[in-house]
Motif scaffolding. Structure first.
Motif, PDB file in Angstrom:
ATOM      1  N   UNK A   3       0.864  -1.170   0.000  1.00  0.00           N
ATOM      2  CA  UNK A   3       0.000   0.000   0.000  1.00  0.00           C
ATOM      3  C   UNK A   3       0.907   1.229   0.000  1.00  0.00           C
ATOM      4  N   UNK A   4       0.716   2.104  -0.966  1.00  0.00           N
ATOM      5  CA  UNK A   4       1.591   3.260  -1.114  1.00  0.00           C
ATOM      6  C   UNK A   4       1.001   4.486  -0.421  1.00  0.00           C
ATOM      7  N   UNK A   5       1.729   5.023   0.541  1.00  0.00           N
ATOM      8  CA  UNK A   5       1.315   6.285   1.156  1.00  0.00           C
ATOM      9  C   UNK A   5       2.077   7.444   0.505  1.00  0.00           C
ATOM     10  N   UNK A   6       1.447   8.597   0.452  1.00  0.00           N
ATOM     11  CA  UNK A   6       1.980   9.722  -0.309  1.00  0.00           C
ATOM     12  C   UNK A   6       3.035  10.523   0.459  1.00  0.00           C
ATOM     13  N   UNK A   7       4.050  10.941  -0.269  1.00  0.00           N
ATOM     14  CA  UNK A   7       4.969  11.975   0.190  1.00  0.00           C
ATOM     15  C   UNK A   7       4.575  13.278  -0.505  1.00  0.00           C
TER      16      UNK A   7
ATOM     17  N   UNK B 243      -3.118  10.414   4.994  1.00  0.00           N
ATOM     18  CA  UNK B 243      -3.204   9.353   3.987  1.00  0.00           C
ATOM     19  C   UNK B 243      -2.566   8.064   4.496  1.00  0.00           C
ATOM     20  N   UNK B 244      -1.425   8.177   5.148  1.00  0.00           N
ATOM     21  CA  UNK B 244      -0.758   7.003   5.713  1.00  0.00           C
ATOM     22  C   UNK B 244      -1.701   6.239   6.642  1.00  0.00           C
ATOM     23  N   UNK B 245      -2.293   6.942   7.570  1.00  0.00           N
ATOM     24  CA  UNK B 245      -3.133   6.269   8.562  1.00  0.00           C
ATOM     25  C   UNK B 245      -4.392   5.686   7.931  1.00  0.00           C
ATOM     26  N   UNK B 246      -4.890   6.315   6.864  1.00  0.00           N
ATOM     27  CA  UNK B 246      -6.109   5.815   6.217  1.00  0.00           C
ATOM     28  C   UNK B 246      -5.905   4.457   5.554  1.00  0.00           C
ATOM     29  N   UNK B 247      -4.656   4.106   5.275  1.00  0.00           N
ATOM     30  CA  UNK B 247      -4.357   2.844   4.595  1.00  0.00           C
ATOM     31  C   UNK B 247      -4.247   1.659   5.548  1.00  0.00           C
ATOM     32  N   UNK B 248      -4.131   1.921   6.826  1.00  0.00           N
ATOM     33  CA  UNK B 248      -3.910   0.848   7.798  1.00  0.00           C
ATOM     34  C   UNK B 248      -5.186   0.036   7.994  1.00  0.00           C
ATOM     35  N   UNK B 249      -5.049  -1.280   7.896  1.00  0.00           N
ATOM     36  CA  UNK B 249      -6.168  -2.180   8.178  1.00  0.00           C
ATOM     37  C   UNK B 249      -5.669  -3.402   8.930  1.00  0.00           C
ATOM     38  N   UNK B 250      -6.563  -4.377   9.125  1.00  0.00           N
ATOM     39  CA  UNK B 250      -6.213  -5.534   9.948  1.00  0.00           C
ATOM     40  C   UNK B 250      -5.139  -6.414   9.313  1.00  0.00           C
ATOM     41  N   UNK B 251      -4.867  -6.207   8.017  1.00  0.00           N
ATOM     42  CA  UNK B 251      -3.842  -7.005   7.343  1.00  0.00           C
ATOM     43  C   UNK B 251      -2.509  -6.268   7.210  1.00  0.00           C
ATOM     44  N   UNK B 252      -2.430  -5.060   7.754  1.00  0.00           N
ATOM     45  CA  UNK B 252      -1.183  -4.289   7.687  1.00  0.00           C
ATOM     46  C   UNK B 252      -0.211  -4.798   8.734  1.00  0.00           C
TER      47      UNK B 252
END
Length: 406
Positions: free
Chosen positions: A144-148, A160-169
């Motif tokens: 999962x790519x978070x933005x710089x 954006x980084x935190x929005x990508x976190x889920x139970x499979x991270x």
């Protein structure tokens, strides 16, 4: 009658290094009327203007006499790991048992990812970024790519980084000083990143191969020295700071004050570490002298020279219409934004790169390789005269394709 039917495995089919693949498949022929200039690979030794310190060759020569050329176990010789632990004292209390020696930093990163994530699970990596997908695509680990943010010193978009976190991270990968952006995170920003990792109970894999390669008064801080509760796996090696890309010596440093990585530590040492058996024995015998005997003045001089190249390149390219260089704070790279709206006959940074080769014999990497189109990555370790010639060719090229009505 049975026939031969040997096919590439799923792992082999799905594993690729975008940068190497582009080079191998490239069919564009450069303009032979101009000398070839390459600003591609992050190898400071290519032009010979950034040689390693003489003490490194002396250390290797002396080590050959002591080396018995025997296997060093899964994690490397104890004396070599002690040398790395001493070198990493800026990170806090690091012991030899916290160090795993590897063949290179890339192998360190791969081992950490393999230890933490399974097929169908994911890790978070920056965009634009180094090609971490080389380590994951063949085995089904998702990225999962978070933005710089290019308008904010390439800091992480934390929302954006935190929005990508889920139970499979399973982990967050960070890279500072960064490739390809030349970003260096401030202490405050590092605390913000660590806070997110702590709230979600995620370890951090910190790619620090460009550690201490910073410009001016910018300082590098290791995530291991900053974090109190979040476990950090630091990946680094001799390649960049010591100007020895072909030595193939890297390491993992396990910084785990809360002892949260017990199972991961055991797996790295007893299981995954057995895949490579560390770097070659001679380099391990030389490692203590390499890490101790290269003077700080050498590193200071190298950083100053790369910084001067960055400023020179920035000043010249910034005067060319249609180009917007972004001044780096560290590493050996600069990203150059192509204002494509000013070049109506060019549709992408990939096409810009291809035409630049064909007409000017200048080789760069387009930022499509780093999942962030619209830029070129330039290497800063080329000789000054070559750098100035590169700027002249950029200007000639841009003047040809620029929409003069703007």
């Amino acid at each position: 009658m049975k026939k031969w039917n040997i096919k590439l495995s799923e792992f082999g089919e799905n594993t690729e290094n975008h940068l190497r693949l582009l080079i191998e498949n490239e069919k564009i022929k450069g303009n032979e009327e101009k000398t070839k200039i390459t600003m591609r690979l992050g190898d400071p030794s290519v032009f010979g203007n950034f040689p390693p310190h003489p003490s490194i060759k002396s250390a290797i020569t002396e080590a050959i006499q002591r080396d018995k050329f025997t296997y060093a176990g899964n994690v490397g010789y104890i004396f070599a790991r002690e040398a790395v632990a001493e070198y990493a004292s800026h990170m806090g209390e690091i012991k030899a048992d916290d160090v795993i020696l590897t063949n290179c930093c890339s192998m360190s990163l791969e081992m950490c990812i393999l230890a933490l994530a399974n097929r169908g699970e994911n890790i978070l990596v920056p965009k634009p970024c180094y090609h971490y997908e080389t380590f994951t695509n063949g085995i089904g680990i998702e990225i999962q790519y978070y933005n710089l943010d290019p308008e904010n010193d390439w800091q992480i978009d934390l929302v954006h980084l935190e929005s990508l976190i889920n139970e499979k991270t399973k982990a967050i990968v960070v890279n500072s000083p960064g490739n390809p952006c030349g970003n260096v995170f401030s202490l405050q920003h590092m605390f913000e990143i660590i806070d997110i990792a702590e709230r979600h109970c995620l370890p951090i894999i910190s790619d620090e191969i460009y550690e201490f390669v910073t410009f001016g008064d910018v300082k590098h801080y290791s995530f291991a020295s900053v974090s109190k509760n979040v476990p950090i796996l630091v990946c680094s090696g001799l390649t960049k700071r010591f100007l020895t890309p072909a030595i193939r010596c890297g390491w993992i440093i396990i910084s785990d004050r809360g002892n949260k990585l017990q199972e991961i530590r055991k797996g790295l040492i007893q299981k995954i570490g057995g895949r490579g058996f560390g770097p070659n024995s001679t380099i391990q015998h030389a490692l203590s002298n390499i890490l101790k005997n290269v003077p700080q003045t050498f590193f200071n001089n190298v950083n100053a020279r790369v910084d001067n190249n960055a400023r020179l390149l920035f000043d010249h390219l910034n005067k060319i219409k249609g180009l917007r260089p972004i001044m780096p704070k560290g590493s050996i790279f600069m990203l150059l934004k192509i204002e494509l709206e000013k070049f109506p006959k060019i549709s992408s940074s990939m096409e810009f790169m291809q035409l630049l080769i064909k007409e000017q014999n200048v080789y760069t990497f387009p930022s499509e390789c780093f999942h962030f189109p619209g830029y070129l990555r330039l290497v800063l370790t080329i000789p000054t005269d070559v750098l100035l010639e590169t700027c002249t060719r950029f200007e000639e090229f841009c003047n040809k394709y620029l929409n003069n009505e703007q």
